[in-house]
Design a protein around this motif. Structure first.
Motif, mmCIF file in Angstrom:
data_model
loop_
_atom_site.group_PDB
_atom_site.id
_atom_site.type_symbol
_atom_site.label_atom_id
_atom_site.label_comp_id
_atom_site.label_asym_id
_atom_site.label_seq_id
_atom_site.Cartn_x
_atom_site.Cartn_y
_atom_site.Cartn_z
ATOM 1 N N HIS A 11 76.826 -79.443 -14.871
ATOM 2 C CA HIS A 11 77.789 -79.954 -15.848
ATOM 3 C C HIS A 11 77.616 -81.465 -16.033
ATOM 4 C CE1 HIS A 11 79.962 -76.344 -16.759
ATOM 5 N NE2 HIS A 11 80.253 -76.103 -15.490
ATOM 6 N N GLY A 12 77.369 -82.170 -14.931
ATOM 7 C CA GLY A 12 77.204 -83.614 -15.021
ATOM 8 C C GLY A 12 75.994 -84.025 -15.823
ATOM 9 N N THR A 13 74.901 -83.270 -15.681
ATOM 10 C CA THR A 13 73.667 -83.609 -16.386
ATOM 11 C C THR A 13 73.637 -83.042 -17.796
ATOM 12 O OG1 THR A 13 72.435 -83.651 -14.298
ATOM 13 C CG2 THR A 13 71.155 -83.436 -16.321
ATOM 14 N N VAL A 14 73.810 -81.739 -17.913
ATOM 15 C CA VAL A 14 73.636 -81.069 -19.204
ATOM 16 C C VAL A 14 74.836 -81.272 -20.129
ATOM 17 C CG1 VAL A 14 73.214 -78.866 -20.349
ATOM 18 C CG2 VAL A 14 72.116 -79.369 -18.146
ATOM 19 N N THR A 15 76.021 -81.005 -19.629
ATOM 20 C CA THR A 15 77.204 -81.144 -20.474
ATOM 21 C C THR A 15 77.364 -82.585 -20.949
ATOM 22 O OG1 THR A 15 78.255 -79.365 -19.211
ATOM 23 C CG2 THR A 15 79.680 -80.700 -20.621
ATOM 24 N N ARG A 16 77.178 -83.535 -20.046
ATOM 25 C CA ARG A 16 77.274 -84.940 -20.431
ATOM 26 C C ARG A 16 76.141 -85.332 -21.380
ATOM 27 N NH1 ARG A 16 77.807 -87.158 -15.589
ATOM 28 N NH2 ARG A 16 75.566 -87.454 -15.284
ATOM 29 N N GLY A 17 74.943 -84.803 -21.116
ATOM 30 C CA GLY A 17 73.802 -85.117 -21.982
ATOM 31 C C GLY A 17 73.982 -84.593 -23.392
ATOM 32 N N LYS A 18 74.546 -83.421 -23.520
ATOM 33 C CA LYS A 18 74.758 -82.838 -24.842
ATOM 34 C C LYS A 18 75.867 -83.559 -25.610
ATOM 35 C CE LYS A 18 74.613 -78.339 -25.397
ATOM 36 N NZ LYS A 18 73.461 -78.208 -26.296
ATOM 37 N N ALA A 19 76.729 -84.269 -24.889
ATOM 38 C CA ALA A 19 77.818 -84.998 -25.541
ATOM 39 C C ALA A 19 77.449 -86.459 -25.818
ATOM 40 C CB ALA A 19 79.061 -84.946 -24.663
ATOM 41 N N ALA A 20 76.270 -86.876 -25.378
ATOM 42 C CA ALA A 20 75.853 -88.266 -25.555
ATOM 43 C C ALA A 20 75.549 -88.581 -27.018
ATOM 44 C CB ALA A 20 74.624 -88.547 -24.691
#
Length: 299
Positions: free
Chosen positions: A150-159
């Motif tokens: 969640h920290g990597t992918v979810t945050r990356g997709k919201a960047a």
């Protein structure tokens, strides 16, 4: 409540914003692409009976909802501990120095291994373990995988420059109910872990290497300032000494690194950017270190 996380890489190149961290032997095999360094990291956590130590722990935002004891329990199973070198001197704490490699390069917007289009990896078939274990690096303990995802992918997709990973239900299942179900990823992950553990012999030689800062100095700097990196030439010499690399390959690596460094420095000089002078000085010192390594190999 069950949870299934799906993931498929779309080769968007968005997570390839910098050169990857590598194992020492991976760096030796990728010297035609990167200018590697020896990178030190310190992992420290309280001993079981150090209640005051647990009270001072500040967890990364991805894990701050965990209890400190659960986090430390997971950390004890990490590659940084299994492949790290245990150090002493701080009562009430366990500490391990994990040695890997990080490429040095002048400031750039993406990994040097990417093609001109910024998407295609030119070393995909021999990419390092950190790249093979996308989206959650192999050195993240399995108990932390869901939060790290969640920290990597979810945050990356919201960047702002969003990752284009496919996390829809059409993508393969990656984690189900907290357990890995992606067989290919699991295999790459386990292989990477075993390689890191196998490199502990070389890392143990580097921590006491006469060519690098003394262990006491390394530990002191890590405690005060965090991760840092130094010249890679010692890794070449000790890898050859331990039979991890043949003499001819060690020489060829040093020669290619000198040529690559000189070419990078020439480009920087032509750019005439004051902010690059520090890196130019560092690279010149690295080239001199490789010349010294070649003389040592000839002795």
């Amino acid at each position: 409540m069950t949870e299934t996380l799906h993931f498929a890489c779309t080769e968007c190149g968005k997570c390839c914003s910098e050169a990857p961290e590598m194992s020492l032997l991976e760096a030796l095999s990728l010297g035609d692409v990167f200018i590697p360094s020896v990178a030190y990291k310190l992992t420290r956590f309280p001993k079981e009976d150090n209640e005051a130590g647990y009270a001072t722990l500040k967890l990364h935002p991805d894990f701050e909802e965990m209890s400190p004891r659960d986090f430390v329990k997971a950390l004890r199973e990490s590659v940084a501990v299994k492949a790290g070198i245990e150090v002493t001197g701080e009562p009430g704490w366990d500490a391990f120095v994990f040695i890997t490699s990080r490429p040095w390069h002048y400031q750039r917007a993406s990994c040097p291994a990417l093609d001109a289009d910024g998407k295609r990896c030119t070393v995909h078939a021999r990419r390092p373990s950190t790249c093979r274990t996308v989206p959650v690096r192999y050195d993240v303990p399995e108990a932390l995988l869901v939060r790290a995802f969640h920290g990597t992918v979810t945050r990356g997709k919201a960047a702002k420059d969003a990752f284009l990973c496919d996390t829809t239900n059409k993508a393969p299942a990656f984690i189900k109910d907290g357990k890995l179900v992606d067989a290919a990823y699991a295999e790459d992950r386990e292989s990477a872990v075993q390689r890191a553990i196998a490199e502990k012999e070389l890392a143990s030689r580097l921590i006491v290497s006469p060519y690098l800062p003394p262990a006491r100095e390394v530990i002191e700097r890590l405690r005060k300032h965090g991760p840092f990196s130094v010249s890679f030439h010692a890794a070449v010499l000790h890898a050859k000494e331990l039979g991890k690399i043949e003499d001819a390959a060690a020489r060829a690596f040093c020669e290619k690194q000198i040529a690559r460094i000189d070419a990078e420095v020439d480009k920087a000089i032509s750019r005439k950017r004051p902010d690059e002078r520090e890196w130019t000085t560092r690279f010149r010192g690295l080239a001199d270190a490789y010349r010294s390594a070649l003389r040592a190999l000839s002795a």
